[in-house]
Enzyme design. Structure first.
Site, short mmCIF file in Angstrom:
data_model
loop_
_atom_site.label_atom_id
_atom_site.label_comp_id
_atom_site.label_asym_id
_atom_site.label_seq_id
_atom_site.Cartn_x
_atom_site.Cartn_y
_atom_site.Cartn_z
N GLY A 105 -5.96 5.07 -1.16
CA GLY A 105 -5.53 6.05 -2.14
C GLY A 105 -5.48 5.44 -3.53
O GLY A 105 -5.65 4.23 -3.70
N GLN A 120 -3.03 4.85 -5.19
CA GLN A 120 -1.92 3.89 -5.27
C GLN A 120 -1.92 2.94 -4.08
O GLN A 120 -0.88 2.49 -3.61
CB GLN A 120 -0.58 4.64 -5.36
CG GLN A 120 -0.36 5.35 -6.67
CD GLN A 120 -0.28 4.39 -7.84
OE1 GLN A 120 0.10 3.23 -7.69
NE2 GLN A 120 -0.64 4.86 -9.03
N SER A 121 -3.11 2.60 -3.61
CA SER A 121 -3.24 1.77 -2.41
C SER A 121 -2.82 0.33 -2.63
O SER A 121 -3.40 -0.39 -3.45
CB SER A 121 -4.70 1.80 -1.93
OG SER A 121 -4.92 0.83 -0.93
N ASN A 122 -1.82 -0.12 -1.87
CA ASN A 122 -1.43 -1.53 -1.90
C ASN A 122 -2.55 -2.40 -1.34
O ASN A 122 -2.79 -3.51 -1.81
CB ASN A 122 -0.16 -1.73 -1.07
CG ASN A 122 0.99 -0.94 -1.60
OD1 ASN A 122 1.36 -1.06 -2.76
ND2 ASN A 122 1.59 -0.11 -0.76
N CYS A 181 -5.78 -1.89 -1.50
CA CYS A 181 -6.83 -2.07 -2.51
C CYS A 181 -6.40 -3.07 -3.57
O CYS A 181 -7.20 -3.91 -4.02
CB CYS A 181 -7.20 -0.74 -3.13
SG CYS A 181 -8.12 0.36 -2.02
#
Length: 341
Positions: free
Chosen positions: A74, A76-78, A80
């Site tokens: 997403g 807000q992907s941790n 990524c």
């Protein structure tokens, strides 16, 4: 104990993460003695559970001669964020395929309303600061996996050697990071003379929980791992956990893990992934006010809401000692500040 030393691995954290007693929170809730495993303090940019997974995933990528990482999540992907951080650490390219965010009403937030991408807050800001080689934001509900593999093919056509990492780093290789964590926890329990009765952890893409379950099993420990689902019902989540546990056990040549070891409670994710719940808001505030510890609103906030509710239901009593896995993700808190207004 399972010997992981024969497997390719990078190291991004100096020593074990802390195991801390939450005395004030335990007293406030009047239930078990609560301890917290601070995997928010793992290495790479702002820490989090994905760092443990990436130690094995990046080692595998390098062993295959990869010069480029491609992954998905997403906005807000941790995962990524930390994959990009690992790429910067290793001198690799990194390309991100992201899914647009949802608003509080469960509908996609249109770009013109500042939703996709959000106004460079939280993890999305860090994607920019860390210099992602490309960042592609797709509409909510898109086939992200197909797009990731298309992108990998495009990169190969350019002469690159991409390595594709799945959502959350949650495949059998990534889950090895939490096999290692299970062993680290058992050592810490012995050093602190703790008689732990349960582990409570967020359960999303399932790699963290599956690794813990397989790791304890491989160490002949019967310690239960209770997953608090962040996006799915119990019926939908538990097969994901079971399948990954079985893959890890097969890779490590462990005896079969009993089905009942894979528990993912689906009562606390609310109306959907990353959407706020009253329980999450209460849990984040309670941890902050009693212990000065920040949780994130997507994973640890909802998992803590589950822990608090289980205590209030009497599932854990004063005679129990429960360890809560803090899987990180705090940068996402700043992108969802409206939930706490």
């Amino acid at each position: 104990m399972v010997d992981l030393n024969t497997l390719p691995r990078r190291h991004y954290t100096e020593g074990p993460t802390p195991l801390e007693h939450l005395g004030a929170l335990s007293a406030e809730l009047g239930g078990p003695q609560i301890w917290i495993k601070r995997d928010d303090q793992l290495g790479l940019t702002q820490g989090g559970n994905k760092t443990r997974k990436l130690e094995f995933l990046i080692a595998e990528a390098l062993a295959q001669g990869a010069d480029t990482l491609v992954t998905v999540g997403g906005v807000q992907s941790n995962h990524c964020r930390l994959t990009l951080s690992a790429a910067r650490h290793e001198g690799l390219e990194c390309h991100l395929v992201l899914e647009e965010d949802l608003g509080a009403d469960g509908n996609p937030v249109p770009a013109e309303a500042g939703g996709n991408p959000p106004d460079h807050t939280g993890n999305f800001l860090l994607f920019d600061l860390l210099g992602a080689d490309s960042t592609e934001v797709l509409p909510h509900g898109s086939d992200l996996v197909s797009r990731v593999h298309e992108l990998a093919d495009d990169l190969r056509a350019q002469g690159k050697k991409p390595y594709v990492i799945p959502v959350g780093g949650s495949n059998v290789t990534g889950a090895l990071g939490y096999v290692d964590c299970a062993q680290e926890l058992l050592t810490q329990f012995a050093e602190a003379d703790l008689d732990v009765t349960s582990i409570v952890a967020p359960s999303g893409s399932a790699g963290t929980q599956a690794g813990l379950v397989a790791g304890f099993h491989g160490a002949d420990s019967q310690l239960p791992v209770i997953g608090i689902n962040v996006s799915r019902t119990q019926k939908d989540q538990e097969p994901k956990i079971v399948n990954l546990v079985d893959e890890v056990a097969a890779l490590l040549e462990l005896p079969p893990v009993p089905r009942e070891c894979s528990v993912g409670l689906g009562d606390y994710f609310g109306t959907g992934y990353a959407l706020p719940t009253p329980g999450m808001v209460e849990a984040v505030r309670l941890f902050a006010k009693t212990e000065g510890i920040l949780l994130d609103p997507v994973y640890t906030g909802k998992a803590a809401a589950g822990l608090i509710d289980l205590i209030r239901q009497g599932r854990f009593g004063p005679e129990d000692t429960v360890v809560f896995i803090h899987s990180g993700g705090v940068p996402g808190l700043y992108a969802r500040a409206g939930a706490f207004a």
